[in-house]
Design a protein around this motif. Structure first.
Motif, PDB file in Angstrom:
ATOM      1  N   PRO A 107      22.571 120.616 -58.889  1.00  0.00           N
ATOM      2  CA  PRO A 107      23.994 120.399 -59.166  1.00  0.00           C
ATOM      3  C   PRO A 107      24.919 121.370 -58.443  1.00  0.00           C
ATOM      4  N   ALA A 108      24.354 122.409 -57.810  1.00  0.00           N
ATOM      5  CA  ALA A 108      25.158 123.378 -57.059  1.00  0.00           C
ATOM      6  C   ALA A 108      25.322 122.980 -55.600  1.00  0.00           C
ATOM      7  N   VAL A 109      24.770 121.828 -55.221  1.00  0.00           N
ATOM      8  CA  VAL A 109      24.746 121.391 -53.813  1.00  0.00           C
ATOM      9  C   VAL A 109      25.879 120.405 -53.518  1.00  0.00           C
ATOM     10  N   SER A 110      26.494 120.573 -52.351  1.00  0.00           N
ATOM     11  CA  SER A 110      27.474 119.605 -51.857  1.00  0.00           C
ATOM     12  C   SER A 110      27.020 119.094 -50.488  1.00  0.00           C
ATOM     13  N   TYR A 111      27.425 117.862 -50.177  1.00  0.00           N
ATOM     14  CA  TYR A 111      26.894 117.143 -49.017  1.00  0.00           C
ATOM     15  C   TYR A 111      27.983 116.820 -47.998  1.00  0.00           C
ATOM     16  N   ASN A 112      27.631 116.950 -46.733  1.00  0.00           N
ATOM     17  CA  ASN A 112      28.491 116.494 -45.651  1.00  0.00           C
ATOM     18  C   ASN A 112      28.144 115.034 -45.391  1.00  0.00           C
ATOM     19  N   MET A 113      28.961 114.133 -45.903  1.00  0.00           N
ATOM     20  CA  MET A 113      28.637 112.712 -45.859  1.00  0.00           C
ATOM     21  C   MET A 113      28.672 112.142 -44.438  1.00  0.00           C
ATOM     22  N   THR A 114      29.454 112.752 -43.562  1.00  0.00           N
ATOM     23  CA  THR A 114      29.519 112.249 -42.191  1.00  0.00           C
ATOM     24  C   THR A 114      28.260 112.602 -41.398  1.00  0.00           C
ATOM     25  N   ARG A 115      27.590 113.674 -41.788  1.00  0.00           N
ATOM     26  CA  ARG A 115      26.373 114.099 -41.098  1.00  0.00           C
ATOM     27  C   ARG A 115      25.108 113.540 -41.750  1.00  0.00           C
ATOM     28  N   LEU A 116      25.233 113.084 -42.991  1.00  0.00           N
ATOM     29  CA  LEU A 116      24.062 112.594 -43.736  1.00  0.00           C
ATOM     30  C   LEU A 116      24.186 111.106 -44.062  1.00  0.00           C
ATOM     31  N   LYS A 117      24.738 110.356 -43.125  1.00  0.00           N
ATOM     32  CA  LYS A 117      24.987 108.930 -43.358  1.00  0.00           C
ATOM     33  C   LYS A 117      23.714 108.154 -43.703  1.00  0.00           C
ATOM     34  N   ASP A 118      22.615 108.506 -43.065  1.00  0.00           N
ATOM     35  CA  ASP A 118      21.378 107.753 -43.265  1.00  0.00           C
ATOM     36  C   ASP A 118      20.436 108.408 -44.275  1.00  0.00           C
ATOM     37  N   PHE A 119      20.899 109.480 -44.925  1.00  0.00           N
ATOM     38  CA  PHE A 119      20.028 110.178 -45.867  1.00  0.00           C
ATOM     39  C   PHE A 119      19.930 109.416 -47.197  1.00  0.00           C
ATOM     40  N   LYS A 120      18.706 109.380 -47.739  1.00  0.00           N
ATOM     41  CA  LYS A 120      18.475 108.787 -49.054  1.00  0.00           C
ATOM     42  C   LYS A 120      17.520 109.671 -49.846  1.00  0.00           C
ATOM     43  N   PHE A 121      17.789 109.827 -51.132  1.00  0.00           N
ATOM     44  CA  PHE A 121      16.838 110.503 -52.009  1.00  0.00           C
ATOM     45  C   PHE A 121      15.606 109.621 -52.186  1.00  0.00           C
TER      46      PHE A 121
END
Length: 265
Positions: A169-183
């Motif tokens: 919960p302490a993590v934030s994501y760069n959505m433009t760099r992680l477009k194809d990332f999936k858990f």
């Protein structure tokens, strides 16, 4: 949903009827970045009910509803509703210090090649009293400091091979760099550890902010506690260690990890 100046979204993952949801929302409403309209707040749930809907209406928070399928599926669906450059999956039981969003955004804006930014954290109990920092937390903070000493990816992955030091919960994501990332939707407990391990292989960097900027709540109904009790956590962490180590070293590290899990019960 997206305000003109907003670059960051707190997306609350709401589940069933958590008595802590409103406290989480209050901590987000107090964010400097929310007040400055750099951050917005939305909610996502795969367990829609009147309780969640009424709280979201009370605070004028847009609520998105999905089909669920486990933690990984919920987190993937939560990120899918984000329309800003950066995002934080806010866990409904947790509390965020008022400067969390502002510091996260500043880190991303100052270093454009960051994939994730995360902070240190502290723990609170059912009544929001700060828990004494146990050995587990001290080890994690030490691991995070080691992780941040050098930006070399091979070095960071070797440090990370000794355990999951990053609090999800302490993590934030760069959505433009992680477009194809999936858990990984097949995992229940090590879903975050697996995620950070894979993100470390992406082009770009990770950034640790050495301040305790959010509170992770430990209580008997939490997913962490439930997975620890039913041994699922132990099974998945064993598989994660095996990505880095042989059988003998894995068993040695697991002895330490299983003992530390007692701090989450």
């Amino acid at each position: 949903m997206k305000e003109i100046n907003a670059v960051h979204t707190f997306v609350i993952c709401a589940y069933k009827e958590s008595t802590y949801l409103e406290e989480c929302i209050n901590s987000l409403n107090k964010q400097v970045s929310v007040q400055n309209k750099k951050s917005i707040i939305v909610a996502y749930t795969s367990t829609p009910n009147a309780y969640i809907e009424n709280i979201c209406k009370k605070y004028n928070i847009p609520l998105f509803i999905g089909t669920g399928g486990g933690i990984g599926a919920d987190w993937n669906s939560a990120l899918a509703v984000v329309g800003t450059k950066y995002a934080t999956i806010a866990h409904q039981d947790d509390i965020y210090n008022s400067d969390y969003g502002e510091k996260i955004i500043t880190s991303f804006e100052n270093q454009k090649d960051l994939n994730i930014v995360f902070s240190d954290y502290y723990e609170v109990d059912e009544t929001t009293n700060v828990r004494k920092r146990n050995l587990n937390l001290k080890i994690k903070t030490f691991g995070l400091k080691l992780l941040s000493l050098y930006k070399n990816k091979n070095y960071q992955r070797r440090i990370y091979a000794f355990g999951n030091f990053i609090c999800c919960p302490a993590v934030s994501y760069n959505m433009t760099r992680l477009k194809d990332f999936k858990f990984n939707e097949q995992l229940r407990m090590a879903v975050d550890w697996d995620a950070w391990e894979r993100i470390m292989k992406y082009p770009g960097k990770i950034e640790y902010i050495p301040s305790r900027m959010m509170a992770h709540r430990i209580h008997e109904d939490s997913e962490t506690t439930n997975n620890t009790l039913d041994k699922n956590r132990e099974k998945e962490e064993y598989l994660m260690f095996r990505k880095y180590w042989g059988e003998r070293m894995t068993k040695l590290l697991m002895k330490v990890y299983v003992n530390n899990q007692k701090g989450n019960i």
